[in-house]
Design an enzyme around this catalytic site. Structure first.
Site, PDB file in Angstrom:
ATOM      1  N   ARG A  10       0.805  -1.236   0.000  1.00 35.66           N
ATOM      2  CA  ARG A  10       0.000   0.000   0.000  1.00 35.66           C
ATOM      3  C   ARG A  10       0.832   1.276   0.000  1.00 35.66           C
ATOM      4  NH1 ARG A  10      -4.077  -1.786   4.592  1.00 35.66           N
ATOM      5  NH2 ARG A  10      -2.067  -2.534   5.271  1.00 35.66           N
ATOM      6  N   THR A  37       1.706  -5.253   8.253  1.00 35.86           N
ATOM      7  CA  THR A  37       2.385  -5.113   9.545  1.00 35.86           C
ATOM      8  C   THR A  37       1.450  -4.476  10.567  1.00 35.86           C
ATOM      9  OG1 THR A  37       3.233  -2.964   8.837  1.00 35.86           O
ATOM     10  CG2 THR A  37       4.688  -4.861   8.520  1.00 35.86           C
ATOM     11  N   CYS A 136      16.815   3.854  -7.696  1.00 31.92           N
ATOM     12  CA  CYS A 136      16.044   4.417  -8.807  1.00 31.92           C
ATOM     13  C   CYS A 136      16.910   5.146  -9.834  1.00 31.92           C
ATOM     14  CB  CYS A 136      14.974   5.349  -8.263  1.00 31.92           C
ATOM     15  SG  CYS A 136      15.559   6.425  -6.948  1.00 31.92           S
ATOM     16  N   GLN A 163      16.363  14.992  -8.524  1.00 31.86           N
ATOM     17  CA  GLN A 163      15.464  13.933  -8.079  1.00 31.86           C
ATOM     18  C   GLN A 163      14.155  14.504  -7.514  1.00 31.86           C
ATOM     19  OE1 GLN A 163      19.304  11.340  -6.786  1.00 31.86           O
ATOM     20  NE2 GLN A 163      17.368  10.547  -6.015  1.00 31.86           N
ATOM     21  N   ARG A 268      17.930  17.060  -4.758  1.00 32.57           N
ATOM     22  CA  ARG A 268      16.464  17.003  -4.750  1.00 32.57           C
ATOM     23  C   ARG A 268      15.924  18.303  -5.348  1.00 32.57           C
ATOM     24  NH1 ARG A 268      14.229  12.452  -3.917  1.00 32.57           N
ATOM     25  NH2 ARG A 268      15.133  12.144  -1.862  1.00 32.57           N
ATOM     26  N   HIS A 275      12.718  11.162 -11.901  1.00 34.60           N
ATOM     27  CA  HIS A 275      14.068  11.663 -11.621  1.00 34.60           C
ATOM     28  C   HIS A 275      14.775  11.967 -12.941  1.00 34.60           C
ATOM     29  CE1 HIS A 275      13.371  10.687  -7.574  1.00 34.60           C
ATOM     30  NE2 HIS A 275      14.161   9.645  -7.401  1.00 34.60           N
TER      31      HIS A 275
HETATM   32  N1  HSE Z   1      16.668   7.212  -3.049  1.00 36.34           N
HETATM   33  C1  HSE Z   1      15.701   7.673  -3.979  1.00 36.34           C
HETATM   34  C2  HSE Z   1      15.338   9.090  -3.709  1.00 36.34           C
HETATM   35  C3  HSE Z   1      14.472   6.835  -3.932  1.00 36.34           C
HETATM   36  O1  HSE Z   1      15.548   9.558  -2.580  1.00 36.34           O
HETATM   37  O2  HSE Z   1      14.870   9.766  -4.593  1.00 36.34           O
HETATM   38  C4  HSE Z   1      14.439   5.766  -4.968  1.00 36.34           C
HETATM   39  O3  HSE Z   1      15.436   4.779  -4.797  1.00 36.34           O
END
Ligand code: HSE
Length: 376
Positions: A10, A37, A136, A163, A268, A275
């Site tokens: 999920r 879980t 990724c 990313q 980021r 990405h």
């Molecule tokens: N480590 C990656 C990220 C996530 O932080 O964008 C996908 O592996």
């Protein structure tokens, strides 16, 4: 009929995996068992119009050991808690995992079958039963460059990544949109073209630095900003995300450690999904650009070369254009002014598809096709 247990189905990656499996009819002939879980006993999802049984406890080793295959997107802590005890009690099923925890284990393989399908076949023949999706950005880079790796044309790569927020998780996606909303709310009265532009600039700057600005998950503003650090700190100054590039590439392709140095900065940015990465590649020889393009285009069925033209680049080579698609566009291909062995490239791909869910569902399909698990 093979019993396939799903754990962590999920979450962000798990949800994409479920959707892809439904879209591709992957559940046909399998007996899926859904684990949880936190919500044991609650009905599992409807698959192919059929309600599934109440969910089983994802920490119940007896229930897990009854599976022929376990597919987990639950995360590294779960893998560390469960995989070894389960193997320890003699479970010999196939473990297919999205988390990084087992990627470098001796008896596991990182799967990306359009790139290392031959290695997957050999691993299956040699009895390997643990298959793990790669990082990724690494998987997407290899989908884009497999044609050049196949010809051993790459001496080294410096990837600089862009990313998306979704790589950090669902809560981070919400936070990015909340940040965008806060910026707009603060600047609303300064958007009239007749208003002073420095007022707008001041307003946005003040909003970004305000204590009330939502930054709980990223730890800093991402909207209107970039964050040049992803994951934890490694010795030597790399971030963990940066460290993975060379190590996992070698593991996926079966290269000797250090044979192809791959190192750059991971950043980021405020994209929601997909990405991107700018690559500086040193080639082992000065191959003409049209030959480079045709080798890249022939690498696999999903890579798409985007001509190095402004309009097509802006339309096709962006996270917004790549999201939700299995194609992996690569463009901005040109020789850098440093010389004929220096190639620039920009590539982008949906990190939730090829970067996460797709190699896992395809590994399950490989098990089916090869007759290693039974289907009805
Ligand atoms: N480590 C990656 C990220 C996530 O932080 O964008 C996908 O592996």
């Amino acid at each position: 009929m093979a019993r396939v247990g799903f754990v962590g189905w999920r979450g962000m990656v798990g949800s994409v995996l479920m959707q892809r499996m439904i879209d591709e009819g992957d559940f046909a002939g399998l007996s899926p068992v859904f684990f949880s879980t936190s919500q044991v006993g609650v009905p599992g999802p409807e698959v192919g119009g059929t309600a599934s049984a109440p969910m089983e406890n994802a920490y119940d080793l007896d229930a897990l050991a009854a599976m022929d295959v376990i597919v987990t997107c639950q995360g590294g802590d779960y893998t560390k808690a469960v995989h070894e005890p389960l193997r320890g009690r003699g479970w010999a099923g196939y473990w297919i995992d999205a988390a990084s925890a087992l990627r470098l284990e001796r008896d596991s393989l990182i799967v990306l079958d359009p790139v290392n399908g031959d290695r997957i076949e050999r691993a299956l023949e040699s009895g390997i039963r643990t298959y793990v999706g790669g990082n990724c950005t690494v998987s997407l880079m290899l989908m884009a460059l497999s044609g050049l790796f196949r010809e051993s044309l790459i001496e080294w790569i410096s990837p600089m990544t862009y990313q998306a927020a979704s790589g950090a998780g669902a809560a981070n996606m919400r936070e990015l949109v909340a940040q965008m909303g806060a910026i707009h709310a603060g600047a609303r009265n300064h958007l009239d073209p007749a208003s002073a532009i420095l007022e707008l600039d001041r307003s946005v700057g003040a909003t970004l630095m305000a204590d009330a600005f939502p930054r709980q998950h990223f730890g800093a503003p991402l909207a209107g900003n970039v964050l040049p650090w992803i994951d934890s700190e490694m010795p030597g100054g790399q971030s963990r995300e940066e460290w993975k590039a060379e190590v996992e590439t070698a593991r996926i392709l079966g290269l000797a450690d250090g044979a192809v140095p791959i190192d750059g900065l991971c950043v980021r940015v405020g994209a929601m999904r997909s990405h991107a990465q700018a690559l500086t590649i040193r080639l082992s020889e000065d191959v003409p650009i049209d030959r480079i393009e045709s080798l890249i285009a022939g690498g696999n069925d999903w890579v798409r070369v985007v001509p190095n033209e402004r309009e097509r680049t802006l339309q096709q080579l962006t996270p917004a254009a790549a999201s939700g698609r299995l194609d992996v566009p690569i463009g901005r291909l040109r020789k850098l002014s440093m010389g004929g062995r220096y190639l620039a490239a920009f590539t982008v791909g949906d990190q939730l598809l090829w970067g996460a869910a797709e190699p896992l569902r395809r590994m399950l399909a490989i098990l089916r096709r090869s007759g290693r698990i039974s289907v009805e």
